[in-house]
Design a protein around this motif. Structure first.
Motif, PDB file in Angstrom:
ATOM      1  N   CYS A 344       0.825  -1.205   0.000  1.00 40.45           N
ATOM      2  CA  CYS A 344       0.000   0.000   0.000  1.00 40.45           C
ATOM      3  C   CYS A 344       0.865   1.262   0.000  1.00 40.45           C
ATOM      4  O   CYS A 344       0.631   2.202  -0.782  1.00 40.45           O
ATOM      5  CB  CYS A 344      -0.917  -0.028   1.217  1.00 40.45           C
ATOM      6  SG  CYS A 344      -2.105   1.310   1.283  1.00 40.45           S
ATOM      7  N   LYS A 348       1.057   4.136  -3.050  1.00 40.71           N
ATOM      8  CA  LYS A 348       0.732   5.544  -2.785  1.00 40.71           C
ATOM      9  C   LYS A 348       1.844   6.463  -3.276  1.00 40.71           C
ATOM     10  O   LYS A 348       1.577   7.561  -3.776  1.00 40.71           O
ATOM     11  CB  LYS A 348       0.481   5.748  -1.294  1.00 40.71           C
ATOM     12  CG  LYS A 348      -0.832   5.160  -0.803  1.00 40.71           C
ATOM     13  CD  LYS A 348      -1.008   5.366   0.699  1.00 40.71           C
ATOM     14  CE  LYS A 348      -2.337   4.835   1.175  1.00 40.71           C
ATOM     15  NZ  LYS A 348      -2.503   4.990   2.654  1.00 40.71           N
ATOM     16  N   VAL A 355      -5.604   1.237  -0.182  1.00 42.45           N
ATOM     17  CA  VAL A 355      -6.002   1.232   1.220  1.00 42.45           C
ATOM     18  C   VAL A 355      -5.820  -0.176   1.773  1.00 42.45           C
ATOM     19  O   VAL A 355      -6.407  -1.143   1.265  1.00 42.45           O
ATOM     20  CB  VAL A 355      -7.477   1.666   1.395  1.00 42.45           C
ATOM     21  CG1 VAL A 355      -7.869   1.628   2.874  1.00 42.45           C
ATOM     22  CG2 VAL A 355      -7.690   3.060   0.810  1.00 42.45           C
ATOM     23  N   GLU A 357      -6.610  -2.630   4.711  1.00 40.92           N
ATOM     24  CA  GLU A 357      -7.522  -2.830   5.827  1.00 40.92           C
ATOM     25  C   GLU A 357      -7.098  -4.079   6.593  1.00 40.92           C
ATOM     26  O   GLU A 357      -6.066  -4.676   6.290  1.00 40.92           O
ATOM     27  CB  GLU A 357      -8.959  -2.945   5.300  1.00 40.92           C
ATOM     28  CG  GLU A 357      -9.400  -1.694   4.538  1.00 40.92           C
ATOM     29  CD  GLU A 357     -10.774  -1.819   3.906  1.00 40.92           C
ATOM     30  OE1 GLU A 357     -11.315  -2.950   3.914  1.00 40.92           O
ATOM     31  OE2 GLU A 357     -11.287  -0.813   3.404  1.00 40.92           O
ATOM     32  N   ARG A 362      -7.416  -2.659  -1.007  1.00 45.91           N
ATOM     33  CA  ARG A 362      -8.173  -2.027  -2.090  1.00 45.91           C
ATOM     34  C   ARG A 362      -7.216  -1.187  -2.934  1.00 45.91           C
ATOM     35  O   ARG A 362      -6.474  -0.369  -2.381  1.00 45.91           O
ATOM     36  CB  ARG A 362      -9.282  -1.127  -1.535  1.00 45.91           C
ATOM     37  CG  ARG A 362     -10.331  -1.847  -0.716  1.00 45.91           C
ATOM     38  CD  ARG A 362     -11.325  -0.847  -0.121  1.00 45.91           C
ATOM     39  NE  ARG A 362     -12.339  -1.484   0.687  1.00 45.91           N
ATOM     40  CZ  ARG A 362     -13.505  -1.927   0.229  1.00 45.91           C
ATOM     41  NH1 ARG A 362     -13.798  -1.757  -1.067  1.00 45.91           N
ATOM     42  NH2 ARG A 362     -14.373  -2.512   1.029  1.00 45.91           N
TER      43      ARG A 362
END
Length: 420
Positions: A344, A348, A355, A357, A362
């Protein structure tokens, strides 16, 4: 630090090394066998060589040839080893060897890197304790380093929690045939990564061991069995194939990986099926599996049985239309890095919405930008983000040597994508 050169792939054929998972299991089974074994097409990587060196310290006679590894088995009984056995950050080595060490003499200490000391093994130690084996974590925290006493492996009934790793069950399965009473194993939680259990059972059967099972819930292994010496071949690694299939998906090119079959017990071969759902064309030929890229669309997919392919799929998803949801992958937090967080974070950096979790990842496809990718000393992060550099200028991979853990020749094989 290396920079990935953008390139539109045409048509390529790739050959990947032997399966890491099969190599670990085959080497251990050979060391437990009743005589000389020849292991053909083994993967020689940092992790598998750590397993091989450990088996040698435990008494197996090893000769590493150019095309094979020869091991003279110890007929189910390891010899004493006074020094700690160092396993770096090879979780597979640690977990599989922690069980079979109980078949030896004396006390074995299995150690590793600081990261290894945060990787859980408590559920396996608890199962060994149920069997009367006084295995323990030296820091009393459920993580390595661990101490395993030999001479206490009688067998019996045991329940094991496999919600964190299927390797705990594989460790018991490899140990069970050499115990006097065998084992009746019940899986109390999980298991995750079920295809890896199938690999272990496959290896047992190849070596002449009888296993009865009820799916993934119960396993019966009779005691007093003998691993049969002989000649054994390791099939190509489907995990490594995934990076090249992903490269085809992202670039719209076509890549054939030789020797990989959908009939394999390796769960990671299923990535080809996921890429097909995303819009790629997948052809299963007699020589291997070919993936041809297309217009990529997002998917929602359960990756519990393909955890090693999650970073690969996440990078492909960065170039797909929509939001891809990768589910049932909380156990990735206990890998070489916390792979949910690290994947993740690096997406980014590239401007991709990602995202992490508790149990899912995701990734929303978008316009990626170049970035310096931290690899967290995690081979799969390095190889996965190399794919992004084929279509995104300025992607640089830090500490590229971390691929030594599973695919020492990765960067040389990667260059063959530029010769189509």
């Amino acid at each position: 630090m290396i920079e990935i050169r953008p390139h539109r792939i045409g048509r390529c054929r790739i050959r990947v090394p032997g399966s890491k998972s099969y190599t670990h299991r085959t080497l251990i089974a050979a060391a437990l066998s009743d005589g000389p074994c020849t292991v053909h097409n083994p993967l020689r990587s940092q992790d598998t060589l750590l397993t091989l060196a450990a088996l040698e310290k435990m008494g197996a006679v090893v000769a590493d040839r150019r095309a094979s590894i020869e091991i003279h088995g110890l007929n189910g009984r390891f010899k004493p080893c006074r020094e700690a056995i160092y396993l770096a950050n090879s979780g597979t080595s640690m977990r599989l060897l922690a069980g079979v060490a109980a078949l030896g003499e004396g006390t074995y200490v299995l150690s590793g890197t600081p990261r290894m000391y945060h990787r859980p093994i408590g559920h396996l130690l608890e199962a060994l304790n149920q069997l009367g084996i006084g295995a323990r974590a030296l820091e009393d925290n459920g993580c390595p380093p661990v101490e395993i006493p030999g001479g206490q492996a009688a067998g019996g009934a045991v329940a094991i929690d496999c919600s964190v790793s299927s390797q705990f069950l594989s460790s018991l399965l490899l140990t069970a045939p050499c115990t006097p009473a065998g084992m009746s194993i019940t899986v109390s939680h999980g298991p995750v990564s079920r295809p890896y259990i199938d690999m272990t059972v496959d290896i047992l059967k190849r070596f002449g061991i009888r296993v009865q099972r009820e799916g993934y819930a119960c396993f019966e292994v009779a005691g007093g069995q003998t691993y049969r010496a002989g000649s054994y071949a390791v099939e190509p690694d489907a995990s490594q194939a995934g990076y090249f299939w992903g490269a085809a998906a992202i670039t719209g090119g076509s890549v054939t990986v030789d020797g990989v079959s959908a009939a394999s017990s390796q769960g990671d071969v299923g990535l080809a099926r996921v890429l097909e759902q995303m819009g790629c064309r997948v052809d299963h030929g007699p020589g291997g599996i070919t993936v041809t890229g297309g217009d990529l669309r997002a998917v929602t997919v359960d990756m519990a049985d393909m955890p090693d392919m999650v970073p690969t799929l996440a990078v492909v998803a960065a170039f797909a239309d929509g939001t891809t949801v990768i589910e049932n992958v909380s156990h990735l937090k206990a890998k070489e890095s916390d792979r949910l967080a690290s994947t993740c974070a690096e997406l980014k950096k590239m401007g991709i919405v990602a995202v992490a979790e508790d149990d899912r990842l995701r990734v929303t496809g978008g316009t990626a930008r170049g970035a310096s990718i931290d690899t967290y000393d995690d081979h799969r992060i390095a190889m996965s983000f190399a794919m992004a550099g084929l279509v995104t200028p300025g992607v640089r991979i830090a500490e590229p040597g971390c691929v030594e853990k599973s695919f020492p020749d990765f960067w040389q094989v990667w260059e063959s994508l530029y010769t189509d």
